[in-house]
Design a protein around this motif. Structure first.
Motif, mmCIF file in Angstrom:
data_model
loop_
_atom_site.group_PDB
_atom_site.id
_atom_site.type_symbol
_atom_site.label_atom_id
_atom_site.label_comp_id
_atom_site.label_asym_id
_atom_site.label_seq_id
_atom_site.Cartn_x
_atom_site.Cartn_y
_atom_site.Cartn_z
ATOM 1 N N TRP A 23 0.876 -1.282 0.079
ATOM 2 C CA TRP A 23 -0.130 -0.088 -0.134
ATOM 3 C C TRP A 23 1.026 1.341 0.083
ATOM 4 O O TRP A 23 1.045 2.037 0.963
ATOM 5 C CB TRP A 23 -0.826 0.018 1.101
ATOM 6 N N THR A 85 0.479 -9.194 7.466
ATOM 7 C CA THR A 85 1.535 -10.016 8.188
ATOM 8 C C THR A 85 2.720 -10.003 7.444
ATOM 9 O O THR A 85 2.669 -9.990 6.183
ATOM 10 C CB THR A 85 1.015 -11.481 8.182
ATOM 11 N N TYR A 94 -1.188 -15.886 12.386
ATOM 12 C CA TYR A 94 -0.896 -14.698 13.199
ATOM 13 C C TYR A 94 -1.869 -13.562 12.922
ATOM 14 O O TYR A 94 -2.517 -13.032 13.684
ATOM 15 C CB TYR A 94 0.462 -14.025 12.555
ATOM 16 N N SER A 118 -12.736 -6.657 2.545
ATOM 17 C CA SER A 118 -11.902 -7.658 2.357
ATOM 18 C C SER A 118 -11.313 -7.383 1.055
ATOM 19 O O SER A 118 -12.199 -7.334 -0.143
ATOM 20 C CB SER A 118 -12.714 -8.849 2.410
ATOM 21 N N ASP A 119 -10.037 -7.432 0.770
ATOM 22 C CA ASP A 119 -9.249 -7.339 -0.299
ATOM 23 C C ASP A 119 -8.935 -8.664 -0.811
ATOM 24 O O ASP A 119 -8.359 -8.690 -1.910
ATOM 25 C CB ASP A 119 -8.129 -6.390 -0.580
ATOM 26 N N ASP A 121 -9.719 -13.222 -0.577
ATOM 27 C CA ASP A 121 -10.637 -13.949 -0.574
ATOM 28 C C ASP A 121 -11.495 -13.956 0.724
ATOM 29 O O ASP A 121 -10.879 -14.323 1.564
ATOM 30 C CB ASP A 121 -10.380 -15.605 -1.075
ATOM 31 N N TYR A 125 -11.844 -14.423 6.017
ATOM 32 C CA TYR A 125 -12.641 -13.529 7.242
ATOM 33 C C TYR A 125 -13.781 -14.374 7.657
ATOM 34 O O TYR A 125 -14.295 -14.090 9.084
ATOM 35 C CB TYR A 125 -12.852 -12.147 6.794
HETATM 36 C C1 LIG Z 1 -3.736 -12.087 4.385
HETATM 37 C C2 LIG Z 1 -2.826 -11.945 5.361
HETATM 38 C C3 LIG Z 1 -3.079 -10.764 6.398
HETATM 39 C C4 LIG Z 1 -2.860 -13.413 6.076
HETATM 40 O O1 LIG Z 1 -1.894 -13.410 7.157
HETATM 41 P P1 LIG Z 1 -1.510 -14.845 7.893
HETATM 42 O O2 LIG Z 1 -0.898 -14.336 9.104
HETATM 43 O O3 LIG Z 1 -0.528 -15.525 6.842
HETATM 44 O O4 LIG Z 1 -2.794 -15.240 8.165
HETATM 45 P P2 LIG Z 1 -3.127 -16.767 8.981
HETATM 46 O O5 LIG Z 1 -1.929 -17.399 8.934
HETATM 47 O O6 LIG Z 1 -4.028 -16.428 9.875
HETATM 48 O O7 LIG Z 1 -3.982 -17.358 7.665
HETATM 49 C C5 LIG Z 1 -3.199 -17.723 6.598
HETATM 50 C C6 LIG Z 1 -4.407 -17.982 5.724
HETATM 51 O O8 LIG Z 1 -4.741 -16.716 4.952
HETATM 52 C C7 LIG Z 1 -5.456 -16.838 3.930
HETATM 53 N N1 LIG Z 1 -4.700 -16.010 2.823
HETATM 54 C C8 LIG Z 1 -3.554 -15.427 2.787
HETATM 55 N N2 LIG Z 1 -3.689 -14.706 1.705
HETATM 56 C C9 LIG Z 1 -4.801 -14.743 1.079
HETATM 57 C C10 LIG Z 1 -5.376 -14.138 0.116
HETATM 58 N N3 LIG Z 1 -4.964 -13.421 -0.773
HETATM 59 N N4 LIG Z 1 -6.764 -14.782 -0.263
HETATM 60 C C11 LIG Z 1 -7.359 -15.382 0.386
HETATM 61 N N5 LIG Z 1 -6.791 -15.901 1.472
HETATM 62 C C12 LIG Z 1 -5.724 -15.567 1.947
HETATM 63 C C13 LIG Z 1 -5.160 -18.349 3.295
HETATM 64 O O9 LIG Z 1 -6.415 -19.013 3.727
HETATM 65 C C14 LIG Z 1 -4.184 -18.985 4.470
HETATM 66 O O10 LIG Z 1 -4.416 -20.189 4.784
HETATM 67 P P3 LIG Z 1 -3.261 -21.279 4.275
HETATM 68 O O11 LIG Z 1 -2.044 -21.034 5.377
HETATM 69 O O12 LIG Z 1 -3.950 -22.665 4.901
HETATM 70 O O13 LIG Z 1 -3.068 -21.288 2.784
HETATM 71 C C15 LIG Z 1 -1.275 -11.937 4.774
HETATM 72 O O14 LIG Z 1 -1.353 -12.939 3.635
HETATM 73 C C16 LIG Z 1 -0.841 -10.639 4.219
HETATM 74 O O15 LIG Z 1 -0.360 -9.740 4.994
HETATM 75 N N6 LIG Z 1 -1.128 -10.440 3.103
HETATM 76 C C17 LIG Z 1 -0.804 -9.231 2.317
HETATM 77 C C18 LIG Z 1 -1.868 -8.034 2.949
HETATM 78 C C19 LIG Z 1 -3.166 -8.326 2.642
HETATM 79 O O16 LIG Z 1 -3.731 -8.673 1.578
HETATM 80 N N7 LIG Z 1 -3.907 -7.848 3.804
HETATM 81 C C20 LIG Z 1 -5.418 -8.247 3.746
HETATM 82 C C21 LIG Z 1 -6.216 -6.875 3.416
HETATM 83 S S1 LIG Z 1 -8.104 -7.270 3.540
#
Ligand SMILES: CC(C)(COP(=O)(O)OP(=O)(O)OC[C@H]1O[C@@H](n2cnc3c(N)ncnc32)[C@H](O)[C@@H]1OP(=O)(O)O)[C@@H](O)C(=O)NCCC(=O)NCCS
Length: 304
Positions: A23, A85, A94, A118-119, A121, A125
């Motif tokens: 961002w 994350t 996390y 949600s940006d 999938d 959430y």
């Molecule tokens: C989305 C995000 C916050 C998840 O963080 P994380 O600490 O890894 O999340 P968790 O460990 O609690 O959960 C992991 C799950 O996130 C989900 N996930 C991660 N990226 C995703 C995406 N782009 N679309 C859908 N689901 C996603 C998956 O289901 C994943 O499960 P898996 O490990 O079994 O594949 C992280 O990937 C991130 O920082 N992405 C970039 C920023 C972003 O897009 N934020 C969301 C804005 S709405």
């Protein structure tokens, strides 16, 4: 196991620097950091982090809002933003843990409703107890009102700061400070139009912005449900034509009829930026049936 807490100033800087790749406020990371630290939008939020010995692993901002419902009932609500994350920590749960921590934190202070856009999938959430709310995106070509249309359209300057609840049962009630933030976020000249149909004694309005020929509908009290799409289309396309826009775009807080097998050209369910809502009351929440069917308005409202 991470340590979850309100971000200290140096942790906020670390979190803000980390999101540059996704961002960016500016190409230069140093300029990005300064801009993000001073942005009106970011300063409205309380920031939370989860940290390990390596530093900040996960962060998010939490925005205070008031949600109104039928009969003027109001609820305090918190909106999640910038859930992030660090790449080294992904896939360990996390982000989910941070969201649960933050919800518990505010729940102890009496907040029972949480929202986010949600940006990614939305199933991510949904697993954390959020529900998708209906929203669709439209793209119309400009079109003048038909010669026999009962509607007239007039540009107006009459903006009143008082958010009311015109024509919507549920929505965010934003304070004057929030409105300043909403304007600052647009960073574009805004345009307000009033529509009148004297035959049926109806009156609606739109607030829009125009950026390089693109008309963006920001908010309006034109009925947004799919059954009224013809009226919605007629007025928005005419407003765009009058503003000399090349294309009209925007979102509606309603599911597209196309998604239910109906006909509604140029409107599609949104694939990203999906509004989601979670209530601590769960599906027993008396607002649940209507909110999940009709959604709620997330822009400030105005009255003439
Ligand atoms: C989305 C995000 C916050 C998840 O963080 P994380 O600490 O890894 O999340 P968790 O460990 O609690 O959960 C992991 C799950 O996130 C989900 N996930 C991660 N990226 C995703 C995406 N782009 N679309 C859908 N689901 C996603 C998956 O289901 C994943 O499960 P898996 O490990 O079994 O594949 C992280 O990937 C991130 O920082 N992405 C970039 C920023 C972003 O897009 N934020 C969301 C804005 S709405």
């Amino acid at each position: 196991m991470l340590d979850f807490h309100r971000a200290r100033p140096e942790e906020k800087r670390e979190a803000f620097a980390d999101v540059h790749a996704i961002w960016p406020h500016a190409a230069d990371p140093a300029v990005h950091l300064v801009k993000r630290l001073h942005a009106v939008q970011q300063s409205r939020a309380e920031w939370f982090v989860g940290r390990s010995q390596n530093g900040v692993e996960v962060s998010c901002g939490v925005y205070p809002f008031t949600l109104f419902g039928k009969d003027n009932v109001e609820r305090q609500v918190r909106g999640f933003g910038a859930v992030y994350t660090h790449p080294r920590g992904r896939g360990h749960g996390y982000a989910g843990e941070l969201i649960r921590f933050v919800r518990k934190h505010y729940q102890e202070a009496g907040v029972e409703d949480f929202i986010l856009y949600s940006d990614i999938d939305p199933s991510f959430y949904e697993r954390l107890g959020f529900h998708r709310l209906p929203s669709s995106a439209f793209e119309f070509s400009p079109k003048d009102l038909a010669a026999d249309s009962p509607w007239t359209l007039e540009k107006t300057e009459a903006l009143v700061r008082d958010p009311g609840k015109l024509g919507h049962d549920f929505g965010l009630k934003l304070s004057p400070d929030d409105l300043i933030w909403a304007y600052a976020k647009q960073d574009l000249p805004l345009r307000m139009t009033r529509f009148q149909n004297l035959k049926e004694n109806l009156s609606y309005w739109t607030l829009s912005s125009l950026d390089a020929g693109q008309y963006q509908l920001l908010m309006s009290n034109i009925p947004q449900d799919g059954e009224n799409w013809k009226l919605f289309h007629e007025l928005v396309a005419a407003d765009c034509a009058k503003s000399k826009g090349d294309i009209a775009r925007g979102w509606r807080t309603a599911r597209s009829l196309a998604s239910e097998g109906g006909t509604e050209p140029q409107v599609n369910d949104r694939k990203d930026g999906i509004l989601m809502w979670a209530s601590q009351r769960g599906e027993k929440d008396p607002w649940f049936p209507e909110i999940t069917k009709k959604g709620f308005l997330t822009f400030p409202l105005f009255q003439f």
